[in-house]
Design a protein around this motif. Structure first.
Motif, PDB file in Angstrom:
ATOM      1  N   ALA A  33     -18.347 -60.762 -10.690  1.00 11.71           N
ATOM      2  CA  ALA A  33     -16.990 -61.562 -10.352  1.00 11.71           C
ATOM      3  C   ALA A  33     -15.911 -60.117 -10.210  1.00 11.71           C
ATOM      4  O   ALA A  33     -15.159 -59.849  -9.315  1.00 11.71           O
ATOM      5  CB  ALA A  33     -16.450 -62.649 -11.118  1.00 11.71           C
ATOM      6  N   GLU A  34     -15.826 -59.428 -11.288  1.00 11.58           N
ATOM      7  CA  GLU A  34     -14.932 -58.272 -11.087  1.00 11.58           C
ATOM      8  C   GLU A  34     -15.130 -57.169  -9.865  1.00 11.58           C
ATOM      9  O   GLU A  34     -14.379 -56.709  -9.155  1.00 11.58           O
ATOM     10  CB  GLU A  34     -14.894 -57.368 -12.581  1.00 11.58           C
ATOM     11  N   VAL A  35     -16.548 -56.757  -9.701  1.00 14.29           N
ATOM     12  CA  VAL A  35     -16.968 -55.971  -8.692  1.00 14.29           C
ATOM     13  C   VAL A  35     -16.450 -56.510  -7.425  1.00 14.29           C
ATOM     14  O   VAL A  35     -15.902 -55.921  -6.582  1.00 14.29           O
ATOM     15  CB  VAL A  35     -18.371 -55.649  -8.663  1.00 14.29           C
ATOM     16  N   ILE A  36     -16.541 -57.852  -7.271  1.00 12.06           N
ATOM     17  CA  ILE A  36     -16.406 -58.603  -5.964  1.00 12.06           C
ATOM     18  C   ILE A  36     -14.950 -58.659  -5.825  1.00 12.06           C
ATOM     19  O   ILE A  36     -14.404 -58.260  -4.764  1.00 12.06           O
ATOM     20  CB  ILE A  36     -16.972 -59.898  -5.945  1.00 12.06           C
ATOM     21  N   GLU A  37     -14.132 -59.170  -6.680  1.00 15.72           N
ATOM     22  CA  GLU A  37     -12.957 -59.016  -6.694  1.00 15.72           C
ATOM     23  C   GLU A  37     -12.096 -57.714  -6.360  1.00 15.72           C
ATOM     24  O   GLU A  37     -11.207 -57.569  -5.392  1.00 15.72           O
ATOM     25  CB  GLU A  37     -11.947 -59.497  -8.112  1.00 15.72           C
ATOM     26  N   ARG A  38     -12.515 -56.731  -7.008  1.00 11.78           N
ATOM     27  CA  ARG A  38     -11.833 -55.284  -6.829  1.00 11.78           C
ATOM     28  C   ARG A  38     -12.284 -54.827  -5.595  1.00 11.78           C
ATOM     29  O   ARG A  38     -11.629 -54.195  -4.720  1.00 11.78           O
ATOM     30  CB  ARG A  38     -12.370 -54.383  -8.037  1.00 11.78           C
ATOM     31  N   THR A  39     -13.525 -55.291  -5.050  1.00  9.24           N
ATOM     32  CA  THR A  39     -13.940 -54.689  -3.519  1.00  9.24           C
ATOM     33  C   THR A  39     -13.033 -55.342  -2.495  1.00  9.24           C
ATOM     34  O   THR A  39     -12.578 -54.809  -1.742  1.00  9.24           O
ATOM     35  CB  THR A  39     -15.156 -54.925  -3.276  1.00  9.24           C
ATOM     36  N   MET A  40     -12.987 -56.495  -2.821  1.00 10.02           N
ATOM     37  CA  MET A  40     -12.078 -57.446  -1.742  1.00 10.02           C
ATOM     38  C   MET A  40     -10.505 -57.072  -1.691  1.00 10.02           C
ATOM     39  O   MET A  40     -10.021 -56.935  -0.789  1.00 10.02           O
ATOM     40  CB  MET A  40     -12.389 -58.978  -2.074  1.00 10.02           C
ATOM     41  N   ALA A  41     -10.228 -56.628  -3.130  1.00 11.57           N
ATOM     42  CA  ALA A  41      -8.668 -56.233  -3.005  1.00 11.57           C
ATOM     43  C   ALA A  41      -8.361 -54.840  -2.237  1.00 11.57           C
ATOM     44  O   ALA A  41      -7.403 -54.909  -1.898  1.00 11.57           O
ATOM     45  CB  ALA A  41      -8.384 -56.130  -4.332  1.00 11.57           C
ATOM     46  N   GLY A  42      -9.491 -54.126  -2.284  1.00  9.68           N
ATOM     47  CA  GLY A  42      -9.220 -52.926  -1.319  1.00  9.68           C
ATOM     48  C   GLY A  42      -9.540 -53.043   0.261  1.00  9.68           C
ATOM     49  O   GLY A  42      -9.546 -52.100   0.987  1.00  9.68           O
ATOM     50  N   HIS A  43      -9.828 -54.267   0.562  1.00 11.39           N
ATOM     51  CA  HIS A  43     -10.195 -54.392   1.902  1.00 11.39           C
ATOM     52  C   HIS A  43      -9.227 -55.336   2.585  1.00 11.39           C
ATOM     53  O   HIS A  43      -8.515 -56.156   2.343  1.00 11.39           O
ATOM     54  CB  HIS A  43     -11.698 -55.079   2.087  1.00 11.39           C
ATOM     55  N   GLN A  44      -8.781 -54.650   4.006  1.00 10.93           N
ATOM     56  CA  GLN A  44      -7.761 -55.196   4.695  1.00 10.93           C
ATOM     57  C   GLN A  44      -8.832 -55.851   5.750  1.00 10.93           C
ATOM     58  O   GLN A  44      -9.501 -55.349   6.783  1.00 10.93           O
ATOM     59  CB  GLN A  44      -7.187 -54.283   5.476  1.00 10.93           C
ATOM     60  N   ALA A  45      -8.849 -57.205   5.934  1.00  5.52           N
ATOM     61  CA  ALA A  45      -9.597 -57.919   7.069  1.00  5.52           C
ATOM     62  C   ALA A  45      -9.028 -57.713   8.378  1.00  5.52           C
ATOM     63  O   ALA A  45      -8.201 -57.495   8.755  1.00  5.52           O
ATOM     64  CB  ALA A  45      -9.535 -59.521   6.631  1.00  5.52           C
ATOM     65  N   HIS A  46     -10.163 -57.507   9.298  1.00  2.22           N
ATOM     66  CA  HIS A  46     -10.090 -57.136  10.632  1.00  2.22           C
ATOM     67  C   HIS A  46     -11.273 -57.985  11.288  1.00  2.22           C
ATOM     68  O   HIS A  46     -12.231 -58.361  10.934  1.00  2.22           O
ATOM     69  CB  HIS A  46     -10.097 -55.881  10.991  1.00  2.22           C
ATOM     70  N   ALA A  47     -10.723 -58.195  12.738  1.00  2.67           N
ATOM     71  CA  ALA A  47     -11.913 -58.985  13.541  1.00  2.67           C
ATOM     72  C   ALA A  47     -13.181 -58.378  13.643  1.00  2.67           C
ATOM     73  O   ALA A  47     -13.221 -57.065  13.610  1.00  2.67           O
ATOM     74  CB  ALA A  47     -11.357 -59.122  14.905  1.00  2.67           C
ATOM     75  N   LEU A  48     -14.344 -58.881  13.625  1.00  2.00           N
ATOM     76  CA  LEU A  48     -15.521 -58.470  13.946  1.00  2.00           C
ATOM     77  C   LEU A  48     -16.148 -58.744  15.239  1.00  2.00           C
ATOM     78  O   LEU A  48     -16.354 -60.009  15.504  1.00  2.00           O
ATOM     79  CB  LEU A  48     -16.587 -58.682  12.706  1.00  2.00           C
ATOM     80  N   LYS A  49     -16.450 -57.941  16.205  1.00  2.00           N
ATOM     81  CA  LYS A  49     -16.442 -58.263  17.648  1.00  2.00           C
ATOM     82  C   LYS A  49     -18.179 -58.008  17.838  1.00  2.00           C
ATOM     83  O   LYS A  49     -18.733 -58.528  18.729  1.00  2.00           O
ATOM     84  CB  LYS A  49     -15.596 -57.768  18.540  1.00  2.00           C
ATOM     85  N   SER A  50     -18.946 -57.577  17.233  1.00  2.00           N
ATOM     86  CA  SER A  50     -20.195 -57.357  17.224  1.00  2.00           C
ATOM     87  C   SER A  50     -21.071 -57.103  15.991  1.00  2.00           C
ATOM     88  O   SER A  50     -20.592 -56.995  14.952  1.00  2.00           O
ATOM     89  CB  SER A  50     -20.441 -55.926  18.311  1.00  2.00           C
TER      90      SER A  50
END
Ligand code: NAD
Ligand code: MG
Length: 386
Positions: free
Chosen positions: A345-362
Motif C-alpha cells: 500500500a505504501e508503494v502505491i500511495e507514494r506513486t499516486m501522490a507523485g502523479h498528476q492525473a491527465h486525460a488518456l486518449k489512446s
C-alpha cells in the motif's frame, strides 16, 4: 463449433478454460493459444489441443518451444506480434483474455479491432483503459462477456431487466486470508500466508490482490465500465463464505443474486456458451452445509489498498492506470521478498501522490502512464527494505 483463442492458456483461468473445452469437444476448439514462461505446460497443451497458432510472450523462447513441439503441426510465434497474431486468428470467434496485468491490453485491443467477441478475465484492461475499451467494443460491434465471478453474477442478475430500473450493484468480497487478522499483525505476514486464499484457487498476483483487497477496488472499476454504472451505485459487501457471487438491487426493492460453489469454471463456461449453459463439473451447492451466510462492510483503514483504489477512481483519468502499474510492481516485489506486505500500500500511495492525473486518449497514452507508474514504483521499492 466455436473457435477460441486463449490468451494466457497456462494460467489459472487458462487451465480452467481448457478443462471446459476438453469436456465439450462438440462445441469448442482451440484456434490459438499464448503463454508466458511455462513452456513445459504450454507444449503439453499444444499437443492436446492442436491450435493452429501458439505464441510465447518472449520471442527468445521461440526456438525452445519449436524444439519441444517437434513433430506437431503448429505455427509458433512470439513477442507482442505473436500475441496479436493469436488474438486475431482468422477462424477465431471468441478470445479468452486471461493474461494477468496490463500486459493483456495490447492483444485484447487487437482482438476487438479484429471483430472478435471477448470473454474477459483480464480486469486490468478495464481498470487502466475502461473508457477506450468500451468505445472500441461499441465501434467494432463485438460482445464482451465477463469471466470475473462477481461480474458474471451481475451479468446473470441483470438479464431481462432495464438498466434504468437498477438502483445498486452489490459486489461481494471474501475478505481474503487476512479478514480476521488484526491490522497490527499485517506487517508480519509472509508471502505464503498471503497466497493462502480461504475459498478460491487463483494465480499468484490476484491472490495477493485479494489479500490486500486491491482486487475489490479493481473490480469496482471493472463493474463501472462493464455495466456503465456510476461508482456511487456500486457497493462492496464482505461475504466470507463466497457463495453469493454478487447482487443487483432494483428500484422496487427487489434484489437478484447469483449463487454457486466458488469455482471459476462456472463463470468461464457461461462466458463461452452464453446464452446456453453447459455442464462444468462444478460441485453442486448444498446450502444446508452452511450455518449462515454473513455480510458486512469492508474495513478501509485496515485494507488501505481498497481505500487507495477508491482515491484513484475519484481522481479518474490516468490515475487508475498509474495505481494499477504501481500495484503490479509492488505485488511482484512482495512476491520476490523485496518488500513487506504492508509496504504494498505504501508503494502505491507514494506513486499516486507523485502523479498528476491527465486525460488518456489512446491505448498508447495508457501504456505511457503505465510505464511511468512502473518506473516510479520500482524506484520507491528500491528505497524500501523488507
Ligand atoms: P496466472 O498468473 O495464473 O496466469 C496468467 C497467464 O498470463 C499465464 O498464462 C502467463 O503465462 C501469462 N502471462 C503472464 N505475464 C504475461 C506477459 N507479460 N505477456 C504475456 N502473457 C503473460 O493468472 P490468473 O489467475 O489466471 O489471472 C488471469 C487474469 O484473470 C488476471 O487479470 C486476473 O485478475 C483475472 N481473474 C482471475 C481469476 C482466477 O480465479 N484466477 C478470477 C477472476 C479474474
Ligand atoms: Mg473476482
Amino acid at each position: 463449433m466455436k473457435h477460441l483463442s486463449i490468451l494466457g492458456s497456462t494460467g489459472s483461468i487458462g487451465v480452467s478454460t481448457l478443462e471446459i473445452v476438453a469436456a465439450h469437444p462438440d462445441r469448442f476448439c482451440i484456434a490459438a493459444m499464448t503463454a508466458g514462461k511455462n513452456l513445459e505446460l504450454f507444449a503439453r497443451q499444444i499437443r492436446q489441443f492442436s491450435p493452429r497458432i501458439a505464441a510465447v510472450a518472449s520471442a527468445d523462447d521461440i526456438p525452445r518451444l519449436r524444439e519441444m513441439c517437434s513433430g506437431i503441426t503448429v505455427e509458433i510465434r512470439g513477442g507482442v506480434e505473436g500475441l496479436i497474431a493469436a488474438a486475431t486468428a482468422d477462424e477465431t470467434d471468441m478470445v479468452v483474455a486471461a493474461i494477468v496485468g496490463a500486459a493483456g491490453l495490447v492483444p485484447t485491443a487487437a482482438a476487438i479491432r479484429a471483430g472478435k467477441d471477448i470473454a474477459l478475465a483480464n480486469k486490468e484492461t478495464l481498470v487502466t483503459a475502461g473508457h477506450l475499451f468500451m468505445e472500441m467494443v461499441a465501434e467494432f460491434g463485438v460482445k464482451l462477456y465477463p469471466v470475473d465471478s462477481e461480474h458474471s453474477a451481475v451479468f446473470q442478475s441483470i438479464e431481462g431487466h432495464r438498466s434504468q430500473d437498477i438502483s445498486k450493484i452489490i459486489l461481494t468480497a471474501s475478505g481474503g486470508p487476512f479478514l480476521n487478522t488484526p491490522a497490527g499483525q499485517l506487517a508480519g505476514v509472509t508471502v505464503r500466508d498471503a497466497l493462502n486464499h480461504p475459498n478460491w484457487s487463483m494465480g499468484r498476483k490476484i491472490s495477493i490482490d485479494s489479500a490486500t483487497m486491491m482486487n475489490k477496488g479493481l473490480e469496482v472499476l471493472e463493474a463501472r465500465w462493464l455495466f456503465d454504472t456510476p461508482v456511487d451505485k456500486i457497493d462492496v459487501n464482505i461475504h466470507p463464505q463466497s457463495i453469493i457471487h454478487s447482487m443487483v438491487e432494483y428500484i422496487d426493492g427487489c434484489v437478484i443474486a447469483q449463487l454457486g460453489s466458488p469455482d471459476m469454471k462456472a463463470p468461464i463456461a457461461y462466458a463461452l456458451s452464453y446464452p446456453e449453459r453447459v455442464a462444468t463439473g462444478v460441485k453442486p451447492l448444498d446450502l444446508t452445509a452452511f450455518s449462515g451466510l454473513t455480510f458486512y462492510k469492508p474495513d478501509l483503514a485496515k485494507f488501505r489498498c481498497l481505500s487507495l483504489a477508491y482515491q484513484a477512481i475519484n481522481a479518474g483519468e490516468s490515475m487508475p492506470a498509474v495505481m494499477n502499474a504501481a500495484n503490479e510492481i509492488a505485488v511482484e516485489t512482495f512476491l520476490a521478498g523485496g518488500i513487506g506486505f504492508v509496504q504494498i500500500a505504501e508503494v502505491i500511495e507514494r506513486t499516486m501522490a507523485g502523479h498528476q492525473a491527465h486525460a488518456l486518449k489512446s491505448i498508447d497514452e495508457v501504456l505511457l502512464a503505465d510505464s511511468w507508474g512502473r518506473e516510479q514504483a520500482r524506484n520507491i521499492c528500491g528505497g524500501l527494505h523488507n
